[in-house]
Design an enzyme around this catalytic site. Structure first.
Site, mmCIF file in Angstrom:
data_model
loop_
_atom_site.group_PDB
_atom_site.id
_atom_site.type_symbol
_atom_site.label_atom_id
_atom_site.label_comp_id
_atom_site.label_asym_id
_atom_site.label_seq_id
_atom_site.Cartn_x
_atom_site.Cartn_y
_atom_site.Cartn_z
ATOM 1 N N HIS A 267 -2.302 -1.586 0.556
ATOM 2 C CA HIS A 267 -1.133 -1.546 1.441
ATOM 3 C C HIS A 267 -0.063 -0.613 0.860
ATOM 4 C CE1 HIS A 267 -2.956 -5.630 2.059
ATOM 5 N NE2 HIS A 267 -2.850 -5.250 3.326
ATOM 6 N N ASP B 166 -7.296 -5.064 -3.388
ATOM 7 C CA ASP B 166 -7.571 -5.319 -1.966
ATOM 8 C C ASP B 166 -8.132 -4.092 -1.238
ATOM 9 O OD1 ASP B 166 -5.076 -4.143 -2.227
ATOM 10 O OD2 ASP B 166 -3.989 -5.725 -1.157
ATOM 11 N N HIS C 217 5.824 -4.999 -2.157
ATOM 12 C CA HIS C 217 6.452 -4.901 -0.833
ATOM 13 C C HIS C 217 7.935 -5.269 -0.855
ATOM 14 C CE1 HIS C 217 2.746 -3.959 1.122
ATOM 15 N NE2 HIS C 217 2.177 -5.113 0.809
ATOM 16 N N ASP D 168 -2.494 -0.198 -4.493
ATOM 17 C CA ASP D 168 -2.826 -1.324 -3.616
ATOM 18 C C ASP D 168 -3.247 -0.745 -2.258
ATOM 19 O OD1 ASP D 168 -1.999 -4.545 -3.305
ATOM 20 O OD2 ASP D 168 -1.851 -3.426 -1.431
HETATM 21 N N1 Q9C Z 1 -3.840 -12.074 8.187
HETATM 22 C C1 Q9C Z 1 -0.069 -7.411 -0.761
HETATM 23 O O1 Q9C Z 1 -1.222 -7.029 -0.808
HETATM 24 N N2 Q9C Z 1 -0.588 -9.390 6.146
HETATM 25 N N3 Q9C Z 1 0.502 -7.874 0.353
HETATM 26 C C2 Q9C Z 1 -1.784 -10.138 5.986
HETATM 27 C C3 Q9C Z 1 -3.673 -11.218 7.070
HETATM 28 C C4 Q9C Z 1 0.257 -9.360 4.972
HETATM 29 C C5 Q9C Z 1 -0.221 -7.874 1.582
HETATM 30 C C6 Q9C Z 1 -2.501 -10.317 7.288
HETATM 31 C C7 Q9C Z 1 -0.343 -8.558 3.903
HETATM 32 C C8 Q9C Z 1 0.521 -8.493 2.693
HETATM 33 C C9 Q9C Z 1 0.740 -7.463 -2.009
HETATM 34 ZN ZN ZN Z 2 -2.088 -5.236 -0.711
#
Ligand code: Q9C
Ligand code: ZN
Length: 340
Positions: free
Chosen positions: A196, A283, A160, A194
């Protein structure tokens, strides 16, 4: 698989994150790396090594030197402070308005950060530099032909992080650093798996035609990082057509993921790169607490095997994956598939 570790990863331990108006323990914790290493040791056939420490100049190939300096200086200030100032720089105000300026107080204003998931602690810079070192070392090994495939086992993750901003638990973009180094030798494809969107590499290479960025991820209309990852983001200038986003709905399982991955792999093949960089997250697993996809552990081997079919020299980087019980097994499956 040859595994490059970030020896300094546990210098960075985030204090928590905000979820539904409450501070909860951060999902991105040192035990993630320990869990992956344990699973890979149990699986066998992997070797682990530490990289030489890279220079800040090497990181500045991809990141704004002012951003690199911000992380170094903020971490140093926190370590020097001995309780007189907070132990964490947790931005609360972010750039907004027609011409955002930070004046002198840049640290408090989130100039180098785009969310609240990415605080700076006393050890953050050291940990981030260790991760960058691992990624660059992996790229050097693949560039030199010393290894066909290398996996970077690091945290905090990187995909990110943009040229001058941290976000989403990420500080330095390992995949972009590896891609930047490999791009000196030939065309590079970055395939982000990933759950995301890989906004960092997209942002960093958006105007470049020699680096293809592809990301398969949960539809940003309903999933972090929300502000990018849509299908109509296709690149600009020389990079027009060299960015592909494949957003998928929440609840995506192997049946929906398979054709999306095939389309992503086709785009990589058409680009005919000399190297592949693979930001990999576990994830998308069905038991991940934040991903929302429904991929079972065994399917990660199929993903690895499909990527293997490309036959490209590959640097894989560890990104997300937050269920400590399944993260290690998912990585072990993916690497097994990748190695064949
Ligand atoms: N309450 C990566 O997987 N938002 N980053 C999380 C959970 C942030 C993910 C919300 C997610 C970032 C590298
Ligand atoms: Zn992620």
């Amino acid at each position: 698989m040859r595994v490059i570790l970030n020896p300094k990863h546990d210098a960075h331990v985030p204090p928590g994150e905000i979820e539904n108006g409450e501070v909860i323990p951060c999902y991105e914790r040192p035990e993630r790396l320990t869990a992956v290493r344990a699973a890979l040791e149990a699986a066998g056939g992997h070797t682990f090594e530490e990289p030489p420490v890279c220079s800040e100049d090497a990181v500045a190939a991809v990141h704004d030197p002012a951003y690199v300096a911000y992380l170094r200086e903020t971490a140093a200030e926190i370590r020097r402070s001995r309780g007189s100032t907070p132990k964490v720089q947790w931005p609360t105000v972010f750039p907004y308005g027609p011409s955002p300026r930070a004046g002198g107080n840049r640290a408090l204003r989130g100039q180098f950060c785009f969310d609240t998931y990415t605080p700076v602690l006393g050890g953050t810079f050291a940990a981030a530099l260790g991760g960058a070192s691992a990624a660059l070392h992996a790229a050097d090994l693949v560039a030199a032909g010393a290894a066909k495939q290398v996996y970077v086992l690091t945290r905090p993750p990187g995909h990110h992080a943009e040229r001058d901003r941290c976000g989403g638990y990420c500080y330095f973009n390992h995949a972009a650093l590896a891609a930047g180094r490999l791009a000196k030798l030939g065309r590079v494809a970055v395939l982000d798996l990933d759950v995301h969107h890989g906004n960092g590499a997209q942002h960093i290479f958006y105007d470049r035609g020699d680096v293809l960025t592809v990301s398969v991820h949960g539809d940003p209309a309903g999933l972090y990082p929300f502000f990018s990852g849509y299908a109509d983001e296709t690149g600009t200038g020389a990079g027009l057509g060299a960015n592909l986003n494949v957003p998928l709905p929440p609840g995506t399982g192997p049946r929906e993921y398979r054709p999306a991955l095939a389309a992503a792999l086709d785009a990589v093949r058409r680009f005919a790169p000399a190297f592949l960089v693979l930001p990999f997250g576990a994830d998308a697993h069905e038991a991940d607490p934040i991903g929302g996809f429904k991929l079972p552990t065994g399917y990660f081997r199929e993903i690895g095997a499909a990527v293997r079919e490309l036959g490209l020299p590959t640097v894989a980087t560890q990104e997300g994956g937050y269920n400590l019980d399944v993260l290690g097994p998912c990585v072990a499956e993916a690497l097994r598939g990748l190695e064949g």
